[in-house]
Design an enzyme around this catalytic site. Sequence first.
Site: not given
Length: 130
Positions: A11-13, A71
């Site tokens: 994930s980006h986070s 994503l």
Amino acid sequence: MSNSVGIVLVSHSAELAAGLRLLVEQIGSDTVPLAIAGGTDDGRIGTSYDRVLSAIRHADRGAGVVVLPDLGSAVLTARTVLEDHPSPDVLIIDAPFVEGAVAAAVTAASGADLKTVADAAKEARNVPKL
């Protein structure tokens, strides 16, 4: 050590990845190797090649690994890692992040093989919520 298919959440986070890991651990099983690669090396939003590679290595217990990116650059980073370190036992899966992770974990906990776990994650896209 578990002989289950491993799961990597990209994930980006870091917080999103950690939160999904908590959910999956509660729904799934502690027998499923689960690793996360969230955020950049310096704590920002983004993705880290080194974190993805490390997470794959951590989750790999010999039965294969399913990689689920959220994503955008998480997909690109995971793909780059897999291109640089190809393995027929590590699959990046196009699946909804939350539903795919839950489906993969439940299926892996049942002792299913890599293809079955990957298929379960993909099929989660077609499960209606309402």
